[in-house]
Design a protein around this motif. Structure first.
Motif, PDB file in Angstrom:
ATOM      1  N   SER A  37       0.827  -1.207   0.000  1.00 34.72           N
ATOM      2  CA  SER A  37       0.000   0.000   0.000  1.00 34.72           C
ATOM      3  C   SER A  37       0.863   1.260   0.000  1.00 34.72           C
ATOM      4  N   ARG A  38       1.922   1.251   0.804  1.00 29.80           N
ATOM      5  CA  ARG A  38       2.804   2.420   0.864  1.00 29.80           C
ATOM      6  C   ARG A  38       3.445   2.678  -0.486  1.00 29.80           C
ATOM      7  N   ARG A  39       3.980   1.630  -1.115  1.00 31.89           N
ATOM      8  CA  ARG A  39       4.633   1.813  -2.419  1.00 31.89           C
ATOM      9  C   ARG A  39       3.618   2.154  -3.510  1.00 31.89           C
ATOM     10  N   TYR A  40       2.455   1.549  -3.447  1.00 32.81           N
ATOM     11  CA  TYR A  40       1.398   1.778  -4.437  1.00 32.81           C
ATOM     12  C   TYR A  40       1.087   3.267  -4.534  1.00 32.81           C
ATOM     13  N   TRP A  41       0.903   3.920  -3.387  1.00 33.76           N
ATOM     14  CA  TRP A  41       0.555   5.337  -3.400  1.00 33.76           C
ATOM     15  C   TRP A  41       1.776   6.240  -3.583  1.00 33.76           C
ATOM     16  N   THR A  52       4.336   4.270 -17.899  1.00 26.17           N
ATOM     17  CA  THR A  52       3.819   2.978 -18.343  1.00 26.17           C
ATOM     18  C   THR A  52       3.547   2.066 -17.153  1.00 26.17           C
ATOM     19  N   SER A  53       2.662   1.109 -17.363  1.00 26.99           N
ATOM     20  CA  SER A  53       2.371   0.130 -16.309  1.00 26.99           C
ATOM     21  C   SER A  53       3.615  -0.657 -15.936  1.00 26.99           C
ATOM     22  N   ARG A  54       4.421  -1.012 -16.938  1.00 29.03           N
ATOM     23  CA  ARG A  54       5.645  -1.771 -16.649  1.00 29.03           C
ATOM     24  C   ARG A  54       6.573  -0.978 -15.737  1.00 29.03           C
ATOM     25  N   ASP A  55       6.770   0.304 -16.038  1.00 31.21           N
ATOM     26  CA  ASP A  55       7.682   1.095 -15.212  1.00 31.21           C
ATOM     27  C   ASP A  55       7.106   1.327 -13.815  1.00 31.21           C
ATOM     28  N   TYR A  56       5.791   1.558 -13.735  1.00 34.43           N
ATOM     29  CA  TYR A  56       5.177   1.773 -12.422  1.00 34.43           C
ATOM     30  C   TYR A  56       5.318   0.539 -11.552  1.00 34.43           C
ATOM     31  N   TRP A  57       4.902  -0.623 -12.058  1.00 34.68           N
ATOM     32  CA  TRP A  57       4.944  -1.819 -11.231  1.00 34.68           C
ATOM     33  C   TRP A  57       6.366  -2.297 -10.993  1.00 34.68           C
ATOM     34  N   SER A  58       7.288  -1.988 -11.884  1.00 31.45           N
ATOM     35  CA  SER A  58       8.707  -2.275 -11.611  1.00 31.45           C
ATOM     36  C   SER A  58       9.183  -1.462 -10.411  1.00 31.45           C
ATOM     37  N   MET A  59       8.725  -0.202 -10.301  1.00 34.34           N
ATOM     38  CA  MET A  59       9.073   0.620  -9.145  1.00 34.34           C
ATOM     39  C   MET A  59       8.452   0.052  -7.881  1.00 34.34           C
ATOM     40  N   VAL A  60       7.189  -0.347  -7.957  1.00 32.80           N
ATOM     41  CA  VAL A  60       6.502  -0.883  -6.783  1.00 32.80           C
ATOM     42  C   VAL A  60       7.172  -2.165  -6.305  1.00 32.80           C
TER      43      VAL A  60
END
Length: 217
Positions: A37-41, A52-60
């Motif tokens: 939750s912390r990383r998501y927000w 992009t979704s790939r870059d966002y979820w790679s960060m998460v």
């Protein structure tokens, strides 16, 4: 006179994501729910602005994901699906306003997959314009997004009622002279629209009507 309603989506037109959404994402990510939750927000602003979704979820997840990674598809599907549960009473209220001749326009902080899903929704045709932060490259509460929105919809600030559940967003819109309502419930929204659309609204910049406290988007 109010001629346009500029409406937020998340937790105004939609319900909050179901309680299982973040735990489901956490299990798929291999993280404790609180940490997910912390990383998501924390990383969400860039995603809402077009990442992009790939870059966002790679960060998460803090590891590089391939664009064809099955886990990535599942993460995006669970995430976006969680935001697609409609708040039907709000939608009926907005639809009634449109039938009375008020123009509806959407302004949502949303990443590309969510914007695409919303554009495919049955309610999308109610809105003359559907404006998304991912396509504009800027997100609420930045003042520039409201300036851009007014330019696109062709409305003056004092002709426009902006509806959002975040007080930070309605405060920003009010700085530009928009009328605002901080959403707390469909019932409070219905009362506000009755007053605004009947021409008994408060002066420009007054913000939400009494009793319409902001909640998190």
């Amino acid at each position: 006179m109010i001629t346009h309603l500029l409406v937020d989506y998340g937790e105004v037109m939609s319900k909050p994501p179901p309680a299982h959404t973040l735990p489901d994402l956490a299990r798929l990510a291999g993280l404790p729910t609180d940490e997910l939750s912390r990383r998501y927000w924390h990383y969400r602003p860039d995603y809402d602005c077009g990442q992009t979704s790939r870059d966002y979820w790679s960060m998460v997840l803090r590891r590089k994901l391939a664009s064809d990674d099955a886990r990535l598809r599942h993460l995006v599907g669970i995430d976006i699906g969680g935001w697609l549960h409609l708040n039907s009473p709000t939608l009926r209220i907005l639809s009634d306003a449109a039938h009375r001749g008020t123009r509806l326009d959407l302004l949502s902080n949303a990443p590309h997959p969510q914007a695409d899903a919303m554009d495919r929704s049955s309610w999308a045709s109610l809105f003359d314009h559907r404006l998304y932060s991912c396509r504009l490259g800027i997100a609420k509460p930045e003042l520039a997004i409201f300036e851009r929105a007014l330019d696109i919809i062709g409305a003056a600030p004092d002709e426009t009622l902006f509806i959002d559940d975040r007080a930070s967003n309605t405060r920003a819109a009010a700085e530009l002279g928009l009328r605002t309502h901080t959403f707390s419930s469909p019932a409070a929204l219905a009362r506000a629209l009755d007053e605004y659309l009947l021409g008994t609204s408060p002066p420009t910049g007054m913000g939400q009507l009494p009793g319409a406290a902001g909640v998190r988007s």
